[in-house]
Motif scaffolding. Structure first.
Motif, mmCIF file in Angstrom:
data_model
loop_
_atom_site.group_PDB
_atom_site.id
_atom_site.type_symbol
_atom_site.label_atom_id
_atom_site.label_comp_id
_atom_site.label_asym_id
_atom_site.label_seq_id
_atom_site.Cartn_x
_atom_site.Cartn_y
_atom_site.Cartn_z
ATOM 1 N N THR A 204 -3.002 -6.371 -10.150
ATOM 2 C CA THR A 204 -3.215 -4.971 -10.480
ATOM 3 C C THR A 204 -2.987 -4.098 -9.257
ATOM 4 O OG1 THR A 204 -4.771 -3.428 -11.528
ATOM 5 C CG2 THR A 204 -5.690 -4.979 -9.936
ATOM 6 N N ILE A 205 -3.045 -2.808 -9.461
ATOM 7 C CA ILE A 205 -2.973 -1.844 -8.367
ATOM 8 C C ILE A 205 -4.302 -1.100 -8.336
ATOM 9 C CG2 ILE A 205 -1.865 0.263 -7.543
ATOM 10 C CD1 ILE A 205 0.759 -0.824 -8.671
ATOM 11 N N LEU A 206 -4.952 -1.128 -7.194
ATOM 12 C CA LEU A 206 -6.241 -0.469 -7.025
ATOM 13 C C LEU A 206 -6.039 0.920 -6.447
ATOM 14 C CD1 LEU A 206 -8.171 -3.434 -5.339
ATOM 15 C CD2 LEU A 206 -7.974 -2.922 -7.782
ATOM 16 N N LYS A 207 -6.776 1.889 -6.957
ATOM 17 C CA LYS A 207 -6.716 3.257 -6.456
ATOM 18 C C LYS A 207 -8.016 3.597 -5.739
ATOM 19 C CE LYS A 207 -6.167 8.103 -7.890
ATOM 20 N NZ LYS A 207 -5.928 9.031 -9.038
ATOM 21 N N PHE A 208 -7.885 4.155 -4.530
ATOM 22 C CA PHE A 208 -9.011 4.620 -3.734
ATOM 23 C C PHE A 208 -8.789 6.096 -3.398
ATOM 24 C CE2 PHE A 208 -8.362 0.155 -2.994
ATOM 25 C CZ PHE A 208 -9.623 -0.415 -2.899
ATOM 26 N N ASP A 209 -9.876 6.835 -3.157
ATOM 27 C CA ASP A 209 -9.684 8.200 -2.681
ATOM 28 C C ASP A 209 -9.343 8.172 -1.195
ATOM 29 O OD1 ASP A 209 -12.085 7.977 -1.205
ATOM 30 O OD2 ASP A 209 -13.271 9.060 -2.684
ATOM 31 N N ILE B 199 -5.156 6.462 -2.113
ATOM 32 C CA ILE B 199 -4.563 5.230 -1.599
ATOM 33 C C ILE B 199 -4.417 4.229 -2.740
ATOM 34 C CG2 ILE B 199 -4.829 3.377 0.101
ATOM 35 C CD1 ILE B 199 -6.960 5.380 1.416
ATOM 36 N N TYR B 200 -3.249 3.628 -2.826
ATOM 37 C CA TYR B 200 -2.954 2.664 -3.882
ATOM 38 C C TYR B 200 -2.610 1.334 -3.236
ATOM 39 C CZ TYR B 200 -2.685 6.851 -6.770
ATOM 40 O OH TYR B 200 -2.975 8.038 -7.415
ATOM 41 N N VAL B 201 -3.268 0.273 -3.688
ATOM 42 C CA VAL B 201 -3.105 -1.038 -3.061
ATOM 43 C C VAL B 201 -2.797 -2.082 -4.130
ATOM 44 C CG1 VAL B 201 -4.219 -2.818 -1.690
ATOM 45 C CG2 VAL B 201 -4.713 -0.417 -1.217
ATOM 46 N N ALA B 202 -1.712 -2.824 -3.929
ATOM 47 C CA ALA B 202 -1.382 -3.930 -4.825
ATOM 48 C C ALA B 202 -2.143 -5.169 -4.385
ATOM 49 C CB ALA B 202 0.120 -4.194 -4.804
ATOM 50 N N THR B 203 -2.781 -5.825 -5.331
ATOM 51 C CA THR B 203 -3.526 -7.036 -5.010
ATOM 52 C C THR B 203 -2.618 -8.245 -5.116
ATOM 53 O OG1 THR B 203 -4.263 -7.260 -7.306
ATOM 54 C CG2 THR B 203 -5.709 -6.079 -5.783
ATOM 55 N N ASN B 204 -2.815 -9.187 -4.215
ATOM 56 C CA ASN B 204 -2.035 -10.414 -4.180
ATOM 57 C C ASN B 204 -2.411 -11.330 -5.330
ATOM 58 O OD1 ASN B 204 0.015 -10.830 -2.358
ATOM 59 N ND2 ASN B 204 -1.323 -11.367 -0.677
ATOM 60 N N VAL B 205 -1.589 -12.337 -5.559
ATOM 61 C CA VAL B 205 -1.879 -13.324 -6.591
ATOM 62 C C VAL B 205 -2.812 -14.380 -6.032
ATOM 63 C CG1 VAL B 205 -0.901 -15.034 -8.149
ATOM 64 C CG2 VAL B 205 0.364 -12.956 -7.646
ATOM 65 N N VAL B 206 -4.013 -14.445 -6.542
ATOM 66 C CA VAL B 206 -4.961 -15.495 -6.180
ATOM 67 C C VAL B 206 -5.652 -15.956 -7.449
ATOM 68 C CG1 VAL B 206 -5.385 -14.811 -3.798
ATOM 69 C CG2 VAL B 206 -6.644 -13.689 -5.600
ATOM 70 N N SER B 207 -6.188 -17.147 -7.421
ATOM 71 C CA SER B 207 -6.752 -17.742 -8.633
ATOM 72 C C SER B 207 -7.857 -16.881 -9.222
ATOM 73 C CB SER B 207 -7.311 -19.133 -8.315
ATOM 74 O OG SER B 207 -8.335 -19.048 -7.348
ATOM 75 N N ALA B 208 -7.772 -16.705 -10.535
ATOM 76 C CA ALA B 208 -8.797 -16.015 -11.319
ATOM 77 C C ALA B 208 -8.904 -14.526 -10.998
ATOM 78 C CB ALA B 208 -10.176 -16.665 -11.133
ATOM 79 N N ILE C 221 0.831 -1.191 0.000
ATOM 80 C CA ILE C 221 0.000 0.000 0.000
ATOM 81 C C ILE C 221 0.871 1.250 0.000
ATOM 82 C CG2 ILE C 221 -0.180 -0.153 2.517
ATOM 83 C CD1 ILE C 221 -2.958 1.136 2.312
ATOM 84 N N ALA C 222 0.409 2.299 -0.657
ATOM 85 C CA ALA C 222 1.094 3.594 -0.665
ATOM 86 C C ALA C 222 0.047 4.688 -0.787
ATOM 87 C CB ALA C 222 2.096 3.680 -1.806
ATOM 88 N N ILE C 223 0.424 5.909 -0.426
ATOM 89 C CA ILE C 223 -0.496 7.048 -0.438
ATOM 90 C C ILE C 223 0.190 8.218 -1.122
ATOM 91 C CG2 ILE C 223 -1.881 8.604 0.986
ATOM 92 C CD1 ILE C 223 -1.814 6.449 3.169
ATOM 93 N N SER D 288 3.398 -9.148 -12.804
ATOM 94 C CA SER D 288 3.360 -10.512 -12.291
ATOM 95 C C SER D 288 3.752 -10.396 -10.826
ATOM 96 C CB SER D 288 4.333 -11.420 -13.052
ATOM 97 O OG SER D 288 4.368 -12.700 -12.461
ATOM 98 N N SER D 289 2.781 -10.372 -9.966
ATOM 99 C CA SER D 289 2.968 -10.173 -8.524
ATOM 100 C C SER D 289 3.441 -8.757 -8.208
ATOM 101 C CB SER D 289 3.964 -11.178 -7.943
ATOM 102 O OG SER D 289 3.520 -12.485 -8.126
ATOM 103 N N PRO D 290 2.574 -7.756 -8.306
ATOM 104 C CA PRO D 290 2.958 -6.399 -7.911
ATOM 105 C C PRO D 290 3.283 -6.363 -6.427
ATOM 106 C CG PRO D 290 0.581 -6.542 -8.203
ATOM 107 C CD PRO D 290 1.156 -7.836 -8.698
ATOM 108 N N ALA D 291 4.325 -5.628 -6.078
ATOM 109 C CA ALA D 291 4.776 -5.578 -4.682
ATOM 110 C C ALA D 291 4.770 -4.128 -4.201
ATOM 111 C CB ALA D 291 6.138 -6.227 -4.544
ATOM 112 N N GLY D 292 5.928 -3.599 -3.803
ATOM 113 C CA GLY D 292 5.977 -2.269 -3.212
ATOM 114 C C GLY D 292 5.556 -1.154 -4.171
ATOM 115 N N ILE D 293 5.020 -0.082 -3.592
ATOM 116 C CA ILE D 293 4.580 1.091 -4.344
ATOM 117 C C ILE D 293 5.118 2.325 -3.626
ATOM 118 C CG2 ILE D 293 2.608 2.309 -5.366
ATOM 119 C CD1 ILE D 293 0.915 -0.206 -4.625
#
Length: 323
Positions: A194-199, A181-190, A173-175, A219-224
């Protein structure tokens, strides 16, 4: 009055006035430092921006996995394994407070409950955001550790509607400077990488990137991390690189690759931080080191080797430059 005496009095008054006002002047900024989390040794090591070892501090960490700093110089460590908490320290490593706890067996999720993984970030106002990927939510606390809100990305918490259209697993996560707020999603099936952006209130805005190995894909986004002009740097762990985007999420460039040469990562890169001079610090877990680049991705230097000594690492999982 004699002219020479008059001049002396005026000079003396001016001098005393300057001395008297000294307490109102802005305190000079301390030299910037870089905090590196050596997880297996349960310690935080402190370096100058050239990579010279300065000091270290430890605590009763179980498996610390993330680190962040605020504008006041405080240091926050996300602890895992048997601990599900965030520990706050001053810039010297003195313990200040602990936030969060583990849920009870067979249940216990929601406000004040963290899992034993996840990451953390501090906004410009000193608020703390903490992700819990196992529980599919993130939480906000003020600098004193008081709970503010929870943002759910899965169906597991009562009376907490999902902020996203589908179940997401928030991790790194980073701000940015605007509080987004920006959040990297973990690798899970299906589910996409990606990186999600929230206000700043935790409302979903958009996503940046998708799964694969091309530009703007991960392929597995990590730090931001964000630089002073609003560019976003995202560690693409699975592809062994860092991607750079502008403040609107448009792809700009990339740097780094897998290997043992200058500017290469011996294994998947992980955490990232950017200092006030726009130097970019990226952890190389398998290389037991931190690589340093400029804001354009040019390799500058590296520091750290394997070991338990000063300036060495056994498991480098986090990095955070002072603000």
């Amino acid at each position: 009055m004699n002219t020479r005496i008059s001049s002396y009095v005026i000079l003396l008054i001016a001098t005393l006035g300057l001395v008297g006002c000294a307490g109102n002047e802005t305190t000079p900024t301390k030299d910037p430092v870089v905090y590196v989390l050596d997880a297996n040794s349960a310690r935080v090591e402190v370096f100058d921006t050239s990579g010279n070892y300065l000091s270290q501090f430890g605590y009763a960490f179980a498996l610390p996995e993330g680190i962040a700093t605020d504008a006041q110089g405080n240091v926050y460590v996300r602890d895992g394994n048997l601990n599900c908490s965030v520990d706050k320290f001053d810039s010297k490593g003195n313990f200040l407070l602990q936030i969060g706890k583990c849920g009870v067996a067979g249940g216990g999720t929601g406000p004040g409950i963290f899992d034993n993984a996840g990451q953390l970030a501090i906004d410009a106002s000193g608020n703390l955001w903490v992700t819990s990927p196992d529980f599919q939510y993130m939480q906000k606390y003020d600098g004193s550790g008081k709970f503010q809100k929870i943002v759910c990305m899965g169906p597991g918490v009562n009376n907490c509607p999902m902020a996203t259209a589908q179940t997401e697993v928030p991790d790194n996560i980073a701000i940015d400077a605007q509080g987004n707020i920006y959040v990297a999603t973990n690798v899970v099936s299906a589910m996409p990488n990606t990186i999600l952006k929230f206000d700043s209130n935790g409302n979903y805005v958009t996503s940046i990137g998708s799964t694969f190995s091309h530009s703007s894909q991960y392929s597995s986004p990590a730090g931001i991390a964000f630089d002073a002009v609003g560019n976003m740097y995202a560690v693409d762990s699975g592809n062994g690189r860092v991607q750079k985007f502008d403040g609107q999420g448009n792809y700009l460039s990339q740097f780094g690759s897998v290997g043992n040469g200058a500017g290469q990562f011996a294994g998947p890169p992980g955490a990232i931080s950017i200092d006030v001079s726009r130097n970019v610090y990226v952890t190389d877990y398998s290389g037991y080191r931190v690589l340093v680049f400029d804001g354009n991705g040019n390799y500058l230097r590296q520091f750290g080797t394997y070991g338990n000594g000063n300036g060495q690492f056994t498991a480098v999982l986090g990095v955070a430059a002072s603000r």
